[in-house]
Enzyme design. Structure first.
Site, mmCIF file in Angstrom:
data_model
loop_
_atom_site.group_PDB
_atom_site.id
_atom_site.type_symbol
_atom_site.label_atom_id
_atom_site.label_comp_id
_atom_site.label_asym_id
_atom_site.label_seq_id
_atom_site.Cartn_x
_atom_site.Cartn_y
_atom_site.Cartn_z
ATOM 1 N N LYS A 1 0.865 -1.176 0.000
ATOM 2 C CA LYS A 1 0.000 0.000 0.000
ATOM 3 C C LYS A 1 0.904 1.228 0.000
ATOM 4 O O LYS A 1 1.846 1.321 0.774
ATOM 5 C CB LYS A 1 -0.866 -0.028 1.266
ATOM 6 C CG LYS A 1 -1.654 1.252 1.574
ATOM 7 C CD LYS A 1 -2.967 1.270 0.823
ATOM 8 C CE LYS A 1 -3.847 2.424 1.274
ATOM 9 N NZ LYS A 1 -4.551 2.118 2.529
ATOM 10 N N SER B 1 0.853 5.749 -1.111
ATOM 11 C CA SER B 1 0.030 6.899 -1.462
ATOM 12 C C SER B 1 -0.025 7.045 -2.974
ATOM 13 O O SER B 1 0.974 6.833 -3.674
ATOM 14 C CB SER B 1 0.626 8.167 -0.846
ATOM 15 O OG SER B 1 -0.042 9.304 -1.349
ATOM 16 N N THR C 1 -1.053 12.057 -0.869
ATOM 17 C CA THR C 1 -2.190 12.701 -1.528
ATOM 18 C C THR C 1 -2.645 13.911 -0.738
ATOM 19 O O THR C 1 -2.991 14.949 -1.307
ATOM 20 C CB THR C 1 -3.342 11.699 -1.685
ATOM 21 O OG1 THR C 1 -2.906 10.607 -2.486
ATOM 22 C CG2 THR C 1 -4.555 12.355 -2.340
ATOM 23 N N ALA C 2 -2.644 13.779 0.589
ATOM 24 C CA ALA C 2 -3.062 14.899 1.430
ATOM 25 C C ALA C 2 -2.222 16.139 1.129
ATOM 26 O O ALA C 2 -2.746 17.250 1.009
ATOM 27 C CB ALA C 2 -2.943 14.517 2.900
ATOM 28 N N HIS D 1 -6.929 10.482 8.298
ATOM 29 C CA HIS D 1 -7.402 9.323 9.051
ATOM 30 C C HIS D 1 -8.443 9.705 10.107
ATOM 31 O O HIS D 1 -9.311 10.533 9.873
ATOM 32 C CB HIS D 1 -6.223 8.564 9.662
ATOM 33 C CG HIS D 1 -5.235 8.056 8.665
ATOM 34 N ND1 HIS D 1 -5.589 7.613 7.412
ATOM 35 C CD2 HIS D 1 -3.883 7.920 8.740
ATOM 36 C CE1 HIS D 1 -4.516 7.220 6.765
ATOM 37 N NE2 HIS D 1 -3.472 7.407 7.548
#
Length: 275
Positions: free
Chosen positions: A53, A55, A107-108, A151
């Protein structure tokens, strides 16, 4: 097969079935639990496991080695990062200010920079990277002017006496009409990517068909998260795009990475490598 994903509830919910041998025909998993910053770095250095996983913001650096899987990741609506501050802040008042972010390859962060380019006159000032769990206390205590959070902080920031400056998910959806690309599942291109995608999708479908089966596993890794918060986390981040990116999902990824490349934040990619 070696795999790396975060201990966050959405990832443990998605991969519970495969990690526990409940996906027929799938190989046994050797799981590494790691924050997405760590997996981003491993993939970029070419040292990551076979499946991991990361980003979506990290994809431009790894697409030569890793293929994007059409399932298992996190995209959605109403689940974007938040910009928080103590009371009274507006986007305009962040000009030249110190802002904490959890990563500069996330991404944030891309959403924040794209939003700030449109909204904050002259741009923000110093960007400070710190672990995401330290950001809200730092804003509360006045160590920094604002913070970018992700989150479960979506649900808990009022506990710190903080106020919402911007919901970057709402901004992105209004600006593009597309979901927000957050976390991607990738696999080494040297492997049978189609088979791996099938096993991931089967794990997702098992999770939905048996929603209580993963409860103990999820809470074990959720870092003392309240069970109801964990449940809300899963409901928010595990959705139709987790089973299949679809055209809207791919369009969202292309839009995010294309805009970020225009701003000089990431290398430009060949969209053909996404599929």
């Amino acid at each position: 097969m070696k795999i790396a994903y975060s201990p966050c509830p959405n990832d443990t919910f998605v991969f519970h079935a495969w990690a526990h041998g409940l996906v027929p025909g799938a190989p046994e998993l050797d799981v590494m639990y790691a924050d997405i910053d760590i997996t981003n770095g491993l993939a970029a250095a070419g040292e990551g496991p076979e499946v991991l996983k990361l980003s979506y913001a990290a994809l431009p650096w790894v697409l030569d080695k890793y293929a994007l899987l059409p399932c298992g990741g996190a995209l959605g609506r109403g689940c974007g990062p938040l910009v928080l501050a103590r009371g009274g802040r507006t986007p305009e008042t962040l000009a030249g200010k110190r802002v904490a972010v959890p990563s500069e390859r996330s991404t944030a962060y891309l959403l924040f920079r794209l939003w700030a380019a449109q909204t904050v006159p002259g741009g923000v000032g110093e960007i400070i990277v710190m672990p995401f769990h330290e950001i809200m206390p730092a804003v509360r205590d006045g160590a920094i002017d604002a913070g970018l959070v992700i989150h479960e902080a979506r649900f808990t920031y009022p506990d710190y006496g903080l106020s919402l400056v911007a919901d970057l998910g709402s901004w992105w959806e209004k600006d593009t009409g597309l979901p927000i690309p957050l976390g991607a599942i990738v696999a080494r291109r040297t492997l049978d990517v189609q088979a791996i995608a099938g096993w991931v999708r089967a794990s997702v479908e098992y999770a939905w068909a048996h929603p209580d089966a993963s409860r103990e596993y999820v809470l074990q890794h959720a870092q003392e998260m309240d069970p109801e918060v964990a449940k809300a986390h899963i409901a928010l981040y595990v959705n139709e795009f987790t089973a299949n990116l679809g055209e809207d999902g791919y369009a969202a990824v292309e839009a995010l990475l294309g805009r970020a490349a225009d701003e000089g934040l990431v290398p430009r990619i060949d969209p053909a490598l996404l599929r």
